[in-house]
Each structure stands twice: as C-alpha cells, then as structure tokens.
Motif scaffolding. Structure first.
Motif, mmCIF file in Angstrom:
data_model
loop_
_atom_site.group_PDB
_atom_site.id
_atom_site.type_symbol
_atom_site.label_atom_id
_atom_site.label_comp_id
_atom_site.label_asym_id
_atom_site.label_seq_id
_atom_site.Cartn_x
_atom_site.Cartn_y
_atom_site.Cartn_z
ATOM 1 N N ILE A 356 0.848 -1.205 0.000
ATOM 2 C CA ILE A 356 0.000 0.000 0.000
ATOM 3 C C ILE A 356 0.877 1.247 0.000
ATOM 4 N N LEU A 357 1.949 1.223 0.781
ATOM 5 C CA LEU A 357 2.883 2.352 0.809
ATOM 6 C C LEU A 357 3.545 2.538 -0.551
ATOM 7 N N ALA A 358 3.863 1.419 -1.218
ATOM 8 C CA ALA A 358 4.473 1.491 -2.548
ATOM 9 C C ALA A 358 3.541 2.177 -3.539
ATOM 10 N N ILE A 359 2.247 1.885 -3.444
ATOM 11 C CA ILE A 359 1.271 2.540 -4.316
ATOM 12 C C ILE A 359 1.258 4.045 -4.044
ATOM 13 N N GLY A 360 1.407 4.418 -2.766
ATOM 14 C CA GLY A 360 1.492 5.836 -2.410
ATOM 15 C C GLY A 360 2.692 6.503 -3.060
ATOM 16 N N ILE A 361 3.848 5.837 -3.035
ATOM 17 C CA ILE A 361 5.056 6.366 -3.682
ATOM 18 C C ILE A 361 4.814 6.532 -5.178
ATOM 19 N N ILE A 362 4.194 5.539 -5.797
ATOM 20 C CA ILE A 362 3.925 5.589 -7.238
ATOM 21 C C ILE A 362 3.034 6.784 -7.584
ATOM 22 N N VAL A 363 2.023 7.025 -6.762
ATOM 23 C CA VAL A 363 1.121 8.159 -6.998
ATOM 24 C C VAL A 363 1.892 9.478 -6.903
ATOM 25 N N LEU A 364 2.669 9.652 -5.838
ATOM 26 C CA LEU A 364 3.437 10.888 -5.661
ATOM 27 C C LEU A 364 4.443 11.074 -6.791
ATOM 28 N N LEU A 365 5.134 9.995 -7.154
ATOM 29 C CA LEU A 365 6.131 10.066 -8.221
ATOM 30 C C LEU A 365 5.480 10.418 -9.556
ATOM 31 N N THR A 366 4.317 9.867 -9.822
ATOM 32 C CA THR A 366 3.598 10.169 -11.062
ATOM 33 C C THR A 366 3.262 11.652 -11.158
ATOM 34 N N ILE A 367 2.860 12.243 -10.041
ATOM 35 C CA ILE A 367 2.533 13.674 -10.020
ATOM 36 C C ILE A 367 3.765 14.519 -10.340
ATOM 37 N N VAL A 368 4.900 14.165 -9.712
ATOM 38 C CA VAL A 368 6.133 14.931 -9.932
ATOM 39 C C VAL A 368 6.633 14.734 -11.358
ATOM 40 N N ILE A 369 6.585 13.499 -11.863
ATOM 41 C CA ILE A 369 7.043 13.231 -13.232
ATOM 42 C C ILE A 369 6.195 13.985 -14.246
ATOM 43 N N LYS A 370 4.890 14.014 -14.041
ATOM 44 C CA LYS A 370 3.996 14.737 -14.961
ATOM 45 C C LYS A 370 4.386 16.208 -15.053
ATOM 46 N N ASP A 371 4.680 16.817 -13.907
ATOM 47 C CA ASP A 371 5.086 18.216 -13.901
ATOM 48 C C ASP A 371 6.451 18.386 -14.566
ATOM 49 N N ALA A 372 7.382 17.444 -14.279
ATOM 50 C CA ALA A 372 8.732 17.533 -14.849
ATOM 51 C C ALA A 372 8.702 17.396 -16.369
ATOM 52 N N LEU A 373 7.870 16.488 -16.883
ATOM 53 C CA LEU A 373 7.772 16.313 -18.336
ATOM 54 C C LEU A 373 7.272 17.591 -19.000
ATOM 55 N N SER A 374 6.343 18.259 -18.332
ATOM 56 C CA SER A 374 5.858 19.541 -18.847
ATOM 57 C C SER A 374 6.977 20.572 -18.878
ATOM 58 N N ASN A 375 7.784 20.602 -17.831
ATOM 59 C CA ASN A 375 8.898 21.548 -17.767
ATOM 60 C C ASN A 375 10.002 21.195 -18.758
ATOM 61 N N LEU A 376 10.257 19.902 -18.945
ATOM 62 C CA LEU A 376 11.285 19.473 -19.900
ATOM 63 C C LEU A 376 10.870 19.757 -21.333
ATOM 64 N N ALA A 377 9.579 19.837 -21.574
ATOM 65 C CA ALA A 377 9.072 20.143 -22.913
ATOM 66 C C ALA A 377 9.076 21.637 -23.194
ATOM 67 N N GLY A 378 9.591 22.416 -22.237
ATOM 68 C CA GLY A 378 9.630 23.870 -22.405
ATOM 69 C C GLY A 378 10.542 24.280 -23.526
ATOM 70 N N LYS A 379 10.521 25.544 -23.821
ATOM 71 C CA LYS A 379 11.272 26.053 -24.972
ATOM 72 C C LYS A 379 12.767 26.051 -24.701
ATOM 73 N N ASN A 380 13.518 25.995 -25.790
ATOM 74 C CA ASN A 380 14.970 26.115 -25.728
ATOM 75 C C ASN A 380 15.344 27.441 -25.085
ATOM 76 N N LYS A 381 16.372 27.419 -24.278
ATOM 77 C CA LYS A 381 16.794 28.628 -23.562
ATOM 78 C C LYS A 381 17.067 29.765 -24.538
ATOM 79 N N ASN A 382 17.777 29.490 -25.641
ATOM 80 C CA ASN A 382 18.123 30.535 -26.587
ATOM 81 C C ASN A 382 16.890 31.080 -27.287
#
Length: 387
Positions: A356-382
C-alpha cells in the motif's frame, strides 16, 4: 539600516530558539537502543575504542570505513562520551549540516527572504529525519548530506566540486547511486565534464586508504559493497518499493531480482535520455525536481531495498515543495509513507502494509514526473531569450 537590523534580530532569535528545540528533541530520543545498535554499532564502538587506529586493519564491520573513521575521531577527542551517543552523533551533526544546505538551496529561489529560514526548520523537525538519526542511530544522513551538497553545487554551476561530494556520498553508502540518472544526463548534456568522473573512484579510494594503510586488504575493502548487496535474499525488506507488491517468497527471488535490476537500469536510462534530449534550460527549480525524481525512482524499482532507502527522497521532497509550493503535499506524503515504512523494524508493528505504501510512492512520483515532463518540454533557452 535600522529597519534591516530590526528584521534580522528577531529572525536570529527565532533561528536560535528553533535550533535549540531541534537539539532538545534529539537529546530526548538519544537513549533509545535499537536492534542495530545492540547487534552492530556498539560492538564497532567497543572494537575501535580498545584497538585504536589499528582497528581499521581488521574486518570488524560491514560498513565502509568513513563512518567508522568518524567514530574513531569522536572517541579520540571525547573518550568519555557513551557508546550510544558516539554512534549517533555523526548523523545528528549531519542533520544540522543538511539544514544549512537546505537554507542555501532555498535562498537561491528566495534571496534575502525569511522563507529560507523555514527550510532549516522543515529539515530539522521532519519526523523521519529526527527518528533516523537521533532515535534509530542510522547513518543515512551522512551520505544524504553529501548528495544534497552535490545538488547545491550543481545549482551554483560548480560541477567538479559537485562530483567530489558525490564521491564522498559514495564513500559512505552505495545508495548514493540513487542520484545517478540525473548525473548521467548532465554528463550527456556536457554540463558535467566526462573527465570529472575520475574524481569519484579517487575519492572512494582515498576513503579506503587509511584502513588499507592500517593493514586491511585492499580487495577486502573493495568487496564491502558487493558483500552488502549479497547479504539478503529478499526482494524487499519493508521498503515501499515496486517489488514489495510481489510475495516475498524465496522461490520468486531468482526471477525478480535480475528482472528488477534490468527494469531499474532501463528506466534510469530512459530518464537520463529524456533529460538529455530536452531543450529546456535546467534551471535550479527543474534540477531540484529532477533530483527528487531520481532519488524516488531508483529505490522504488531496485530489488533488495530497505525501509530507510527513501531517506534522500524525504529530504529532497521538502526542498521541492519550497520550489514548487503548490505541491506542498508531496513532502507530507513522503514523510507519512517513510514513517509507516519504519514501523516494522523500529517499533515491531506494521499498521500499513508495504504494498500500500508502494502505491502511495507511485502516486506521488507520477505527479512529480507529470510536472517535470511539462517543464522538460519547455522552450529552448536561446529561443526563449530571443522571444
């Protein structure tokens, strides 16, 4: 100037009171003797105290030498301290160093703001951080504080020094590899020079050198981490990892142990490649986010994880929340999960099962990864600058 002084003096008083309370809560927990202390660390203390430096010439501990060197130094200069205090003191000191680094890291986002001071208290009073060092007497704070120093140095563009501290972390615990997906991505992006990799084995060798000079075989010292890795034949040891979802039966171990390693390597490489291929500028906020993903995803997927191995994620989730305040619930969730993961070993009870705790980790990690993927898809710095 007077206005600044009026602001600073109350802040300083609050800081002193907070640190005093952090010391007091640790002192109140200091006399607890865990199974790890009675079976292992008190005997290491006794051996070092009776043999002095020559103790390092013998194989009396299953830990890498740096933690034992710290015990030797404390015994040498404070011979009247109790064994229990000596074995816990390095990690307790590391808590406060980690809090100082948290202040520095949060100050990058909030310069000259009292918010940075709250980062100190968030680290010092996080329940699992307090329990791990002052109550349990574990050494997780030691390798983690070196990882946090590594991340801070990456934030301020000091890659060579960052790799030095990654080497220091590796010298204390092999669990420093939890940060490897991020570091490998930075190598691919040439934000860390490849030649700097040579620093890591050099630091690890230097950490072994005193024990080698004391007479212990170099091969014996090099084999410490492989010996630790082969010590248990269980897929998960109360860790909220993915493999805790599989019955911890010996007959499944030969199949899922190699499968877990392959899955971990595959996902770690995927994460590294995603970061490498992204055209986004790795801002301090994004680096903190990716660091958190790295130290969450590795213990989630690796086999043979212990209950304490999400400790770096506990610390980094707190820093993450300061950079991403809307995700304030991430460190709360991580802290609760880690607290329940401690229960079977530390208190002899299991109010929440590991799957059950592992499922909790998976949920939290999914939330952070979703946000990170959005940020990684951001525009090139230049491109962003051009616009």
């Amino acid at each position: 100037m007077n206005r600044i002084k009026r602001l600073l003096i109350p802040d300083f008083i609050i800081l002193i009171i907070g640190i005093a309370l952090a010391i007091a809560i640790r002192y109140s927990l200091l006399n607890f003797q865990s199974i790890d202390y009675t079976v292992y660390t008190r005997h290491w203390y006794a051996f070092i105290k009776s043999h002095g430096f020559s103790a390092f010439g013998q194989n009396f501990s299953n830990y890498n030498p740096p933690y034992l060197y710290l015990l030797y130094i404390i015994i040498r200069f404070f011979p009247n301290l109790s064994a229990l205090t000596v074995t816990k003191l390095p990690s307790i000191v590391a808590d406060f160093v980690c809090a100082g680094l948290a202040y520095k890291i949060v100050s990058i986002k909030y310069p000259e703001s009292p918010i940075s001071m709250f980062a100190i208290f968030a680290i010092l009073f996080a329940p699992t951080i307090v329990l791990n060092s002052a109550f349990w007497g574990q050494a997780d704070a030691l390798y983690t504080v070196a990882l946090i120093a590594c991340i801070y140095l990456l934030l301020i563009k000091q890659p060579a020094l960052a790799i030095v501290f990654f080497g220091v972390s590796m010298s204390f615990k092999a669990q420093a590899i939890f940060l490897l997906p991020l570091l490998f991505a930075l190598l691919l992006r040439r934000e860390i020079p490849w030649k700097d990799l040579l620093i890591v084995p050099l630091i690890v060798f230097l950490s072994l050198a005193p024990a080698w000079l004391a007479g212990r075989s170099l091969m014996d010292l090099i084999s410490i981490y492989p010996s630790q890795a082969s010590q248990y034949q269980q897929l998960s040891m109360h860790a909220p990892s993915l493999l805790s979802l599989i019955p911890n039966s010996g007959r499944f171990y030969p199949y899922f142990y190699p499968a877990g390693l392959i899955l971990t390597i595959s996902v770690a490489l995927l994460l590294s490649v995603l970061i490498y291929k992204s055209h986004a500028d790795l801002t301090p906020s994004l680096l903190i986010e990716l660091s958190l993903i790295s130290v969450m995803i590795m213990p989630l997927l690796l086999p043979k994880m212990l209950d304490r191995y999400f400790y770096p994620a506990d610390v980094l989730s707190i820093l993450f929340a300061f950079y991403f305040p809307s995700y304030f619930y991430i460190p709360i969730g991580m802290g609760i999960i880690s607290f329940f993961a401690y229960q079977p070993t530390l208190f002899g009870t299991e109010p929440v099962a590991s799957p059950i705790l592992a499922i909790g980790i998976i949920v939290l990690l999914t939330i952070v990864i979703k946000d990170a993927l959005s940020n990684l898809a951001g525009k090139n710095k230049n491109t962003a600058k051009a616009e």
